[in-house]
Scaffold this motif. Structure first.
Motif, PDB file in Angstrom:
ATOM      1  N   TYR A  23     -15.954  70.942  47.576  1.00 13.95           N
ATOM      2  CA  TYR A  23     -14.775  71.232  46.756  1.00 13.95           C
ATOM      3  C   TYR A  23     -13.617  71.715  47.629  1.00 13.95           C
ATOM      4  O   TYR A  23     -12.475  71.264  47.470  1.00 13.95           O
ATOM      5  CB  TYR A  23     -15.143  72.275  45.694  1.00 13.95           C
ATOM      6  CG  TYR A  23     -13.964  72.821  44.935  1.00 13.95           C
ATOM      7  CD1 TYR A  23     -13.290  72.047  44.001  1.00 13.95           C
ATOM      8  CD2 TYR A  23     -13.516  74.122  45.168  1.00 13.95           C
ATOM      9  CE1 TYR A  23     -12.204  72.551  43.308  1.00 13.95           C
ATOM     10  CE2 TYR A  23     -12.430  74.634  44.475  1.00 13.95           C
ATOM     11  CZ  TYR A  23     -11.782  73.845  43.551  1.00 13.95           C
ATOM     12  OH  TYR A  23     -10.712  74.353  42.877  1.00 13.95           O
ATOM     13  N   ILE A  24     -13.912  72.612  48.568  1.00 13.22           N
ATOM     14  CA  ILE A  24     -12.868  73.114  49.471  1.00 13.22           C
ATOM     15  C   ILE A  24     -12.326  71.986  50.334  1.00 13.22           C
ATOM     16  O   ILE A  24     -11.114  71.882  50.563  1.00 13.22           O
ATOM     17  CB  ILE A  24     -13.398  74.276  50.330  1.00 13.22           C
ATOM     18  CG1 ILE A  24     -13.700  75.495  49.442  1.00 13.22           C
ATOM     19  CG2 ILE A  24     -12.408  74.652  51.429  1.00 13.22           C
ATOM     20  CD1 ILE A  24     -14.463  76.599  50.158  1.00 13.22           C
TER      21      ILE A  24
ATOM     22  N   ARG B  46      -9.915  70.003  48.333  1.00 13.71           N
ATOM     23  CA  ARG B  46      -8.646  70.740  48.202  1.00 13.71           C
ATOM     24  C   ARG B  46      -7.848  70.671  49.504  1.00 13.71           C
ATOM     25  O   ARG B  46      -6.619  70.522  49.472  1.00 13.71           O
ATOM     26  CB  ARG B  46      -8.910  72.193  47.828  1.00 13.71           C
ATOM     27  CG  ARG B  46      -9.306  72.335  46.373  1.00 13.71           C
ATOM     28  CD  ARG B  46      -9.500  73.755  45.920  1.00 13.71           C
ATOM     29  NE  ARG B  46      -8.667  74.709  46.612  1.00 13.71           N
ATOM     30  CZ  ARG B  46      -8.949  76.002  46.729  1.00 13.71           C
ATOM     31  NH1 ARG B  46     -10.056  76.488  46.205  1.00 13.71           N
ATOM     32  NH2 ARG B  46      -8.135  76.817  47.365  1.00 13.71           N
TER      33      ARG B  46
ATOM     34  N   PHE C  30      -5.926  67.541  49.915  1.00 12.16           N
ATOM     35  CA  PHE C  30      -4.715  67.472  49.102  1.00 12.16           C
ATOM     36  C   PHE C  30      -3.682  68.531  49.478  1.00 12.16           C
ATOM     37  O   PHE C  30      -2.749  68.787  48.735  1.00 12.16           O
ATOM     38  CB  PHE C  30      -5.067  67.558  47.615  1.00 12.16           C
ATOM     39  CG  PHE C  30      -5.709  66.310  47.095  1.00 12.16           C
ATOM     40  CD1 PHE C  30      -4.951  65.183  46.827  1.00 12.16           C
ATOM     41  CD2 PHE C  30      -7.074  66.257  46.910  1.00 12.16           C
ATOM     42  CE1 PHE C  30      -5.547  64.026  46.359  1.00 12.16           C
ATOM     43  CE2 PHE C  30      -7.679  65.100  46.445  1.00 12.16           C
ATOM     44  CZ  PHE C  30      -6.915  63.978  46.177  1.00 12.16           C
TER      45      PHE C  30
ATOM     46  N   ASP D 156      -4.090  71.999  50.334  1.00 15.45           N
ATOM     47  CA  ASP D 156      -4.337  73.440  50.208  1.00 15.45           C
ATOM     48  C   ASP D 156      -4.795  74.001  51.552  1.00 15.45           C
ATOM     49  O   ASP D 156      -5.202  73.277  52.460  1.00 15.45           O
ATOM     50  CB  ASP D 156      -5.420  73.720  49.166  1.00 15.45           C
ATOM     51  CG  ASP D 156      -4.872  73.701  47.747  1.00 15.45           C
ATOM     52  OD1 ASP D 156      -3.655  73.550  47.587  1.00 15.45           O
ATOM     53  OD2 ASP D 156      -5.688  73.842  46.815  1.00 15.45           O
TER      54      ASP D 156
ATOM     55  N   THR E  98     -14.627  82.243  49.727  1.00 17.02           N
ATOM     56  CA  THR E  98     -14.076  81.867  48.433  1.00 17.02           C
ATOM     57  C   THR E  98     -14.898  82.486  47.310  1.00 17.02           C
ATOM     58  O   THR E  98     -14.359  83.023  46.338  1.00 17.02           O
ATOM     59  CB  THR E  98     -14.052  80.331  48.280  1.00 17.02           C
ATOM     60  OG1 THR E  98     -13.208  79.790  49.303  1.00 17.02           O
ATOM     61  CG2 THR E  98     -13.539  79.908  46.922  1.00 17.02           C
TER      62      THR E  98
END
Length: 90
Positions: free
Chosen positions: A38-39, A42, A45, A47, A59
């Motif tokens: 998931y990280i 991100r 994109f 982040d 996190t």
């Protein structure tokens, strides 16, 4: 280790609670890897963060209840390590 302590350790490892904790270690490992994925998505994109285990655990720690979840993960990972060692897996 004396035989009394060895017997106690063996009984603990043979318990249902220990077995569930060891299986929990596998679940927690999978969840950490999903969080890393998931990280990474991100990051792709734009982040900021770190797509590795320390980033995933950081996190998690930053979330409400995250520190408690990390302590549960510690117990599950320890049980998994003991179970793996006992069965000869590494």
């Amino acid at each position: 280790m004396n035989s009394s302590a060895g017997d106690t350790a063996q009984r603990a490892q043979d318990s249902d609670l220990f077995e569930k904790a060891a299986r929990g270690g596998h679940v927690v490992s999978g969840l950490v890897h999903l969080l890393i994925g998931y990280i990474a998505i991100r990051l792709a994109f734009g982040d900021s963060g770190s797509a590795d285990q320390s980033g995933a655990l950081g996190t998690l720690a930053a979330q409400p209840g995250g520190r408690i979840a990390l302590w549960v993960a510690v117990v599950a990972f320890a049980a998994r390590a003991v179970a793996d060692h006992r069965s000869g897996r590494r």
